[in-house]
Write a protein that holds these residues in place. Structure first.
Motif, PDB file in Angstrom:
ATOM      1  N   ARG A  21       0.826  -1.206   0.000  1.00  0.00           N
ATOM      2  CA  ARG A  21       0.000   0.000   0.000  1.00  0.00           C
ATOM      3  C   ARG A  21       0.865   1.263   0.000  1.00  0.00           C
ATOM      4  O   ARG A  21       0.552   2.235  -0.683  1.00  0.00           O
ATOM      5  N   LEU A  22       1.930   1.254   0.774  1.00  0.00           N
ATOM      6  CA  LEU A  22       2.847   2.397   0.808  1.00  0.00           C
ATOM      7  C   LEU A  22       3.472   2.627  -0.567  1.00  0.00           C
ATOM      8  O   LEU A  22       3.502   3.758  -1.066  1.00  0.00           O
ATOM      9  N   ILE A  23       3.947   1.575  -1.185  1.00  0.00           N
ATOM     10  CA  ILE A  23       4.566   1.701  -2.508  1.00  0.00           C
ATOM     11  C   ILE A  23       3.546   2.217  -3.518  1.00  0.00           C
ATOM     12  O   ILE A  23       3.827   3.140  -4.292  1.00  0.00           O
ATOM     13  N   ALA A  24       2.347   1.652  -3.497  1.00  0.00           N
ATOM     14  CA  ALA A  24       1.303   2.089  -4.431  1.00  0.00           C
ATOM     15  C   ALA A  24       0.925   3.554  -4.185  1.00  0.00           C
ATOM     16  O   ALA A  24       0.744   4.317  -5.140  1.00  0.00           O
ATOM     17  N   ALA A  25       0.815   3.952  -2.927  1.00  0.00           N
ATOM     18  CA  ALA A  25       0.465   5.335  -2.596  1.00  0.00           C
ATOM     19  C   ALA A  25       1.523   6.300  -3.111  1.00  0.00           C
ATOM     20  O   ALA A  25       1.196   7.359  -3.675  1.00  0.00           O
ATOM     21  N   LYS A  26       2.763   5.958  -2.934  1.00  0.00           N
ATOM     22  CA  LYS A  26       3.842   6.846  -3.375  1.00  0.00           C
ATOM     23  C   LYS A  26       3.949   6.881  -4.895  1.00  0.00           C
ATOM     24  O   LYS A  26       4.261   7.929  -5.477  1.00  0.00           O
ATOM     25  N   LEU A  27       3.677   5.757  -5.564  1.00  0.00           N
ATOM     26  CA  LEU A  27       3.669   5.756  -7.034  1.00  0.00           C
ATOM     27  C   LEU A  27       2.492   6.580  -7.559  1.00  0.00           C
ATOM     28  O   LEU A  27       2.616   7.285  -8.564  1.00  0.00           O
ATOM     29  N   ALA A  39      -4.937   1.128  -6.797  1.00  0.00           N
ATOM     30  CA  ALA A  39      -5.893   0.312  -6.048  1.00  0.00           C
ATOM     31  C   ALA A  39      -5.795  -1.150  -6.463  1.00  0.00           C
ATOM     32  O   ALA A  39      -5.786  -2.051  -5.618  1.00  0.00           O
ATOM     33  N   GLU A  40      -5.687  -1.394  -7.765  1.00  0.00           N
ATOM     34  CA  GLU A  40      -5.548  -2.765  -8.260  1.00  0.00           C
ATOM     35  C   GLU A  40      -4.267  -3.414  -7.739  1.00  0.00           C
ATOM     36  O   GLU A  40      -4.267  -4.599  -7.417  1.00  0.00           O
ATOM     37  N   MET A  41      -3.201  -2.639  -7.650  1.00  0.00           N
ATOM     38  CA  MET A  41      -1.938  -3.155  -7.123  1.00  0.00           C
ATOM     39  C   MET A  41      -2.121  -3.682  -5.700  1.00  0.00           C
ATOM     40  O   MET A  41      -1.475  -4.645  -5.298  1.00  0.00           O
ATOM     41  N   SER A  43      -5.068  -4.792  -4.538  1.00  0.00           N
ATOM     42  CA  SER A  43      -6.274  -5.628  -4.526  1.00  0.00           C
ATOM     43  C   SER A  43      -7.396  -4.956  -3.739  1.00  0.00           C
ATOM     44  O   SER A  43      -8.077  -5.573  -2.925  1.00  0.00           O
ATOM     45  N   MET A  44      -7.548  -3.656  -3.984  1.00  0.00           N
ATOM     46  CA  MET A  44      -8.563  -2.869  -3.296  1.00  0.00           C
ATOM     47  C   MET A  44      -9.467  -2.195  -4.314  1.00  0.00           C
ATOM     48  O   MET A  44      -9.093  -2.035  -5.481  1.00  0.00           O
ATOM     49  N   LYS A  45     -10.644  -1.768  -3.863  1.00  0.00           N
ATOM     50  CA  LYS A  45     -11.510  -0.944  -4.691  1.00  0.00           C
ATOM     51  C   LYS A  45     -10.928   0.466  -4.699  1.00  0.00           C
ATOM     52  O   LYS A  45     -10.279   0.893  -3.740  1.00  0.00           O
ATOM     53  N   LYS A  46     -11.189   1.194  -5.789  1.00  0.00           N
ATOM     54  CA  LYS A  46     -10.650   2.548  -5.942  1.00  0.00           C
ATOM     55  C   LYS A  46     -10.944   3.439  -4.746  1.00  0.00           C
ATOM     56  O   LYS A  46     -10.055   4.111  -4.228  1.00  0.00           O
ATOM     57  N   TRP A  47     -12.184   3.454  -4.297  1.00  0.00           N
ATOM     58  CA  TRP A  47     -12.565   4.388  -3.240  1.00  0.00           C
ATOM     59  C   TRP A  47     -12.010   3.957  -1.887  1.00  0.00           C
ATOM     60  O   TRP A  47     -11.706   4.808  -1.054  1.00  0.00           O
ATOM     61  N   ASP A  48     -11.835   2.657  -1.692  1.00  0.00           N
ATOM     62  CA  ASP A  48     -11.207   2.188  -0.453  1.00  0.00           C
ATOM     63  C   ASP A  48      -9.741   2.611  -0.415  1.00  0.00           C
ATOM     64  O   ASP A  48      -9.220   3.031   0.615  1.00  0.00           O
ATOM     65  N   PHE A  49      -9.079   2.504  -1.575  1.00  0.00           N
ATOM     66  CA  PHE A  49      -7.681   2.924  -1.644  1.00  0.00           C
ATOM     67  C   PHE A  49      -7.564   4.423  -1.416  1.00  0.00           C
ATOM     68  O   PHE A  49      -6.679   4.885  -0.686  1.00  0.00           O
ATOM     69  N   ALA A  50      -8.464   5.202  -2.009  1.00  0.00           N
ATOM     70  CA  ALA A  50      -8.433   6.663  -1.847  1.00  0.00           C
ATOM     71  C   ALA A  50      -8.536   7.043  -0.374  1.00  0.00           C
ATOM     72  O   ALA A  50      -7.892   8.004   0.073  1.00  0.00           O
ATOM     73  N   GLU A  51      -9.307   6.272   0.388  1.00  0.00           N
ATOM     74  CA  GLU A  51      -9.479   6.573   1.811  1.00  0.00           C
ATOM     75  C   GLU A  51      -8.210   6.346   2.633  1.00  0.00           C
ATOM     76  O   GLU A  51      -8.036   6.981   3.673  1.00  0.00           O
TER      77      GLU A  51
END
Length: 72
Positions: A21-27, A39-41, A43-51
């Motif tokens: 999640r940290l790597i995906a957030a920074k990318l 979010a796909e990286m 395995s989350m839904k877009k809005w869950d990742f945004a949160e």
């Protein structure tokens, strides 16, 4: 998606999901991934990742939009 092998200290294995999640957030923050791709990286839904982005110090909103909202 492609698979990438990353060597990390064993201590991070216990934190696998959080590390991804940290790597995906920074990318996402760097503009290398769209919100959907990040979010796909994870395995989350877009809005869950945004949160979860703020937990990594990443703003979901574009800075210019955020500035407009702060002025309201």
């Amino acid at each position: 998606m492609t698979t990438m092998i990353l060597q990390v200290p064993e201590a991070l294995e216990r934190e696998h999901d959080q590390t991804v999640r940290l790597i995906a957030a920074k990318l996402y923050e760097a503009g290398k991934l769209s919100l959907k791709e990040a979010a796909e990286m994870c395995s989350m839904k877009k809005w869950d990742f945004a949160e979860i982005l703020s937990g990594f110090g990443v703003n979901y909103l574009d800075p210019s939009v955020k500035a407009d909202l702060d002025g309201i």
